[in-house]
Scaffold this active site. Structure first.
Site, short mmCIF file in Angstrom:
data_model
loop_
_atom_site.label_atom_id
_atom_site.label_comp_id
_atom_site.label_asym_id
_atom_site.label_seq_id
_atom_site.Cartn_x
_atom_site.Cartn_y
_atom_site.Cartn_z
N GLU A 27 -5.73 7.80 10.14
CA GLU A 27 -6.35 8.78 9.25
C GLU A 27 -7.75 9.18 9.70
OE1 GLU A 27 -3.01 7.00 7.03
OE2 GLU A 27 -4.65 6.16 8.22
N HIS A 29 -0.10 2.88 -3.59
CA HIS A 29 0.41 4.25 -3.50
C HIS A 29 0.26 5.01 -4.81
CE1 HIS A 29 2.47 2.05 -0.27
NE2 HIS A 29 2.61 3.21 0.35
#
Length: 668
Positions: A407, A474
């Site tokens: 990322e 998540h």
């Protein structure tokens, strides 16, 4: 033979077919930063500048590389690369103004020393966190490859910086995508006071290139002709055969990390060894031995450079101290962007939230052909939520790019694309994973325009939220991390109509936008949505219901929880505000409503402490206190990580607390 020719030359200079004019140019280009540095060290002791990072002894690397690259090719230097700035012929008074924090510098006094960039001279400013610089270079390399302009870029770091994860991520991305970037490591022996023996456990940093499948070379960094000839040969080939190259320049830092740190930790024999390898003195002696220059030439040149330094210092010293202007400071956080409304067409279709986002993305990419979208599994697979399904066929693999799991490097690459004139969209597979890209988001994207007038035309898509049994890693709604960071815009739609219009506006906006997409709403919420491209202004809330008893302020899934509550309590007359944008925040709509109703309740899905509801609460208390008939109420989820089991997740969420909290407020 004159006495000059007997001076010791440490290096075996291989001139090859380099013209005499070039040799003299390289010498002049090294002498100027050396003389500037010697002057700056005097000014530092006199208290006329505040800090200095010395590159004495390393000039050959900066000068050699900059002399090879075209002026249109970007360079991303670090603290010790004064030779890059002088070789790009930046007027010295502007450099001196920069170091004194004055207006003729490049950061309006907002950052110091070499923490700046300039599009005028195609130099990209560093940040103290070092690592993201490699990722930004990868993004510029990608832009060059997409443009097919046969350009390369060069990026610098020290051997200490190579231990950072961002460096490894960027090298891997550049290799996978075969990006034309010179990754330059100045191995100068010490990361501040830590020797290389305590920094890495391989013989040569260049050996790491093998692990990335990348060409690498070790270059004697104090030998200007070796730097010039080897790098020129590589660059000439890279322009025709684009690929990344890892270069380890062996050199040494003859002064402290910065002047205050000194060099007492360095053994004297090591200092003596490298002093004998001084790149300027050795090259000067070589040119004398070859009868290319002589003592008179050197003296005349030094007089000329000294006059240039002194004259430009006078300009900088005589420049007024920068004036603090509140309006300017606040205005420069973002690039100015005048919203241009694109009105929706009358034809609609019934879409889920996920479909509206996908359609908005696709139409924006059709409208802006300089848009590139990047993320894990977004190409052939269409993304884990299938939002980019079909995009590969529509736009091709150059504009729809699967990325490695890294990322931080991809956020930085998005910044590099923006520097090169592209619009970049990055999909965080889940908003939770933004932690792995947090550094470049909050330190590079958010601060670059304020620091040196470089916008970050980047949208980071953030699938977020609980209610789907995804557990602690998540399910976060972590918007407060980013609303706290000046320089970022934060958008959080609750309906398909808003989602499509706001994604279009986010992409049109030249500033960094964190775009939150609630996963539990993806397939559960439907709405009639215009079929064509349209925009919605960022920073404008939506008033979904109007009433007189209470103001309900929320966003995301909270909007639907509030609507359900009002439907079950039809006697409640409420203003329901869907914020839609959290930064900028529509305070005008909030204050007008609260002053009308006299009561306010704010609901967020995020945990209570440190959330945006707390700030909105404080703002209401400060601006609407005299109109309030009750304390402002906040409703939030538990101050725990988000659990997986359905009954635990239900207990966690603020949804179950809202109705009772609302009724308590109304009965106050």
């Amino acid at each position: 033979m004159t006495t000059e020719t007997t001076k010791k030359i440490h290096f075996d200079y291989q001139r090859g077919n380099i013209q005499e004019e070039t040799l003299i140019h390289l010498y002049k280009s090294m002498l100027k930063p050396r003389m500037i540095e010697e002057k700056m060290l005097i000014l530092l002791r006199q208290g006329k500048i505040s800090k200095w990072f010395s590159g004495i002894g390393q000039e050959a690397i900066s000068v050699g590389i900059t002399s090879i690259l075209d002026k249109e090719e970007y360079i991303l230097p670090m603290h010790r690369n004064l030779g890059v700035f002088t070789s790009r012929e930046i007027p010295l008074y502007r450099l001196f103004s920069q170091w004194q924090g004055k207006a003729n510098g490049f950061t309006k006094g907002r950052d110091r020393s070499f923490h700046f960039g300039t599009q005028e001279f195609n130099i990209v400013g560093m940040i103290s966190h070092l690592g993201p610089q490699f990722g930004v270079a990868a993004g510029i390399g990608l832009a060059n490859k997409l443009k097919g302009n046969n350009q390369v870029c060069a990026v610098f770091t020290g051997e200490g910086g190579t231990s950072e994860g961002d460096i490894h991520e960027a090298l891997n991305v550049a290799s996978v995508w075969q990006l034309p970037v010179l990754f330059c490591i100045e191995n100068n022996g010490y990361g501040l006071s830590t020797p290389t023996s305590e920094q890495y456990n391989c013989e040569h940093l260049a050996d790491r290139g093998k692990g990335y499948g990348m060409e690498s070379h070790i270059i004697e960094g104090n030998n200007i002709l070796e730097v010039y000839t080897k790098v020129k040969s590589l660059v000439d080939d890279m322009r025709v055969n684009p690929r990344p190259v890892l270069l380890e320049f062996q050199t040494f830092r003859m002064r402290g990390h910065e002047e205050a740190s000194g060099t007492k930790y360095v053994p004297q024999d090591l200092m003596d060894e490298w002093e004998a390898k001084d790149p300027l003195i050795n090259f000067e002696n070589y040119l004398i031995s070859e009868n290319i220059i002589n003592d008179d030439f050197i003296e005349d040149l030094k007089v000329e450079i000294k006059a240039e330094i002194d004259g430009n210092l006078d300009l900088a010293f005589n420049e007024e101290v920068i004036k603090a202007d509140l309006t300017t400071e606040l205005y420069d956080v973002f690039q100015n962007h005048i919203y241009q409304e694109v009105k929706p067409n009358k034809e609609t279709e019934n879409l889920r939230l996920i479909d509206a986002i996908s359609q908005g993305l696709k139409q924006a990419m059709e409208r802006h052909d300089n848009t590139v979208i990047m993320g894990q599994d977004i190409a052939e697979y269409g993304g884990v939520f299938k939002i980019t399904e079909g995009f590969l066929d529509a736009f091709g693999k150059e504009r729809v790019r699967n990325t490695p799991i890294c990322e931080s490097a991809i956020v930085s690459a998005a910044m590099g694309l923006s520097i090169s004139g592209f619009k970049a969209i990055m999909e965080m597979q889940f908003s939770d994973f933004a932690t792995s890209g947090f550094n470049p988001i909050v330190n590079y994207l958010a601060k670059s325009h304020y620091r040196w007038n470089q916008n970050a035309d980047v949208v980071v898509r953030m699938p977020c939220g609980a209610g789907v049994g995804a557990g602690p890693f998540h399910s976060q709604t972590n918007e407060a991390w980013f609303t706290h960071t000046p320089g970022l815009k934060v958008v959080y739609p609750a309906f398909p109509y808003d989602a499509k219009g706001l994604i279009a506006s986010a992409i049109e906006d030249p500033n960094p936008v964190m775009y939150f997409e609630h996963k539990a709403l993806y397939r559960s919420i439907r709405q009639e949505v215009p079929t064509d491209y349209y925009t919605i202004e960022i920073g404008k809330a939506a008033i979904l219901k109007e009433g007189n008893d209470v103001t309900i302020i929320t966003y995301g899934a909270g909007v639907h929880w509030a609507l359900d509550t009002l439907e079950n309590n039809s006697h409640i007359s409420a203003d329901l505000i869907d914020l839609r944008s959290l930064a900028p925040l529509d305070t005008e709509a909030i204050y007008a409503s609260v002053k009308k109703t006299g009561k306010a309740i704010i609901m967020q899905e995020d945990a209570m402490f440190g959330g945006i509801a707390s700030d909105i609460c404080s703002m209401i208390m400060e601006n609407c206190f005299e109109q309030l008939d009750a304390p402002v109420k906040r409703v939030a989820s538990l101050d725990t990580p988000i659990p997986f089991a359905a009954n635990l997740e239900e207990q966690y969420l603020s949804k179950g607390k809202f109705e009772s909290s609302l009724l308590d407020l109304l009965s106050y």
